[in-house]
Design a protein around this motif. Structure first.
Motif, PDB file in Angstrom:
ATOM      1  N   MET A   1       0.822  -1.194   0.000  1.00 58.32           N
ATOM      2  CA  MET A   1       0.000   0.000   0.000  1.00 58.32           C
ATOM      3  C   MET A   1       0.867   1.259   0.000  1.00 58.32           C
ATOM      4  O   MET A   1       1.871   1.319   0.698  1.00 58.32           O
ATOM      5  CB  MET A   1      -0.876  -0.023   1.249  1.00 58.32           C
ATOM      6  N   CYS A   2       0.497   2.252  -0.798  1.00 57.13           N
ATOM      7  CA  CYS A   2       1.222   3.515  -0.813  1.00 57.13           C
ATOM      8  C   CYS A   2       0.832   4.318   0.417  1.00 57.13           C
ATOM      9  O   CYS A   2      -0.311   4.308   0.833  1.00 57.13           O
ATOM     10  CB  CYS A   2       0.881   4.316  -2.076  1.00 57.13           C
ATOM     11  N   ARG A   3       1.802   5.003   0.971  1.00 55.10           N
ATOM     12  CA  ARG A   3       1.539   5.818   2.144  1.00 55.10           C
ATOM     13  C   ARG A   3       1.807   7.278   1.822  1.00 55.10           C
ATOM     14  O   ARG A   3       2.459   7.604   0.843  1.00 55.10           O
ATOM     15  CB  ARG A   3       2.462   5.393   3.295  1.00 55.10           C
ATOM     16  N   ALA A   4       1.323   8.135   2.686  1.00 57.66           N
ATOM     17  CA  ALA A   4       1.610   9.566   2.560  1.00 57.66           C
ATOM     18  C   ALA A   4       3.098   9.778   2.858  1.00 57.66           C
ATOM     19  O   ALA A   4       3.707   8.978   3.570  1.00 57.66           O
ATOM     20  CB  ALA A   4       0.753  10.360   3.539  1.00 57.66           C
ATOM     21  N   PRO A   5       3.688  10.849   2.327  1.00 54.08           N
ATOM     22  CA  PRO A   5       5.088  11.127   2.645  1.00 54.08           C
ATOM     23  C   PRO A   5       5.291  11.315   4.146  1.00 54.08           C
ATOM     24  O   PRO A   5       4.392  11.756   4.858  1.00 54.08           O
ATOM     25  CB  PRO A   5       5.373  12.428   1.887  1.00 54.08           C
ATOM     26  N   SER A   6       6.473  10.982   4.604  1.00 49.63           N
ATOM     27  CA  SER A   6       6.838  11.152   6.013  1.00 49.63           C
ATOM     28  C   SER A   6       6.935  12.638   6.347  1.00 49.63           C
ATOM     29  O   SER A   6       6.875  13.496   5.470  1.00 49.63           O
ATOM     30  CB  SER A   6       8.197  10.495   6.273  1.00 49.63           C
ATOM     31  N   ALA A   7       7.134  12.922   7.616  1.00 53.83           N
ATOM     32  CA  ALA A   7       7.400  14.296   8.050  1.00 53.83           C
ATOM     33  C   ALA A   7       8.784  14.697   7.538  1.00 53.83           C
ATOM     34  O   ALA A   7       9.632  13.836   7.272  1.00 53.83           O
ATOM     35  CB  ALA A   7       7.358  14.372   9.571  1.00 53.83           C
ATOM     36  N   VAL A   8       9.015  15.987   7.415  1.00 55.49           N
ATOM     37  CA  VAL A   8      10.322  16.482   6.984  1.00 55.49           C
ATOM     38  C   VAL A   8      11.356  16.134   8.058  1.00 55.49           C
ATOM     39  O   VAL A   8      11.104  16.302   9.250  1.00 55.49           O
ATOM     40  CB  VAL A   8      10.291  18.015   6.752  1.00 55.49           C
ATOM     41  N   GLN A   9      12.493  15.645   7.602  1.00 58.81           N
ATOM     42  CA  GLN A   9      13.585  15.275   8.488  1.00 58.81           C
ATOM     43  C   GLN A   9      14.872  15.931   8.007  1.00 58.81           C
ATOM     44  O   GLN A   9      15.013  16.198   6.815  1.00 58.81           O
ATOM     45  CB  GLN A   9      13.774  13.758   8.471  1.00 58.81           C
TER      46      GLN A   9
END
Length: 98
Positions: free
Chosen positions: A2-10
């Protein structure tokens, strides 16, 4: 998968810099210019059928570019690909999906 939303900025890591360096020549060819600086600053990642990396890169004085780099699944044994990019970005611009 499953595709997920992008992570938080790191903050960028050595791995992020390596990924950016691997597609630098692709960007320079598309833009028909050499960048005097190419320092990854921050990134997001997104799991798809592989991984998309969204990387903010400092390229000169106050100029930044955003890279979207695709890393295929390990068994596919393909090189990193510059899928998309955005130029004329500033330090304060938010790194978002594109």
């Amino acid at each position: 998968m499953m595709c997920r939303a992008p992570s938080a900025v790191q903050p960028a890591t050595a791995k992020t810099q390596y990924i950016a360096d691997q597609v630098r020549s692709q960007l320079e060819e598309k833009e028909n210019k050499k960048f005097p600086v190419f320092k990854a600053v921050s990134f997001k990642s997104q799991v798809v059928v592989g991984t998309n990396y969204f990387i903010k890169v400092h390229v000169s004085d106050e100029d930044f570019v955003y890279l979207r780099v695709f890393k295929s699944l390990p068994h596919e044994n393909k090189p990193l690909t510059l899928s998309n990019y955005q130029t004329n970005k500033a330090k304060h611009d938010e790194l978002s999906y594109f």
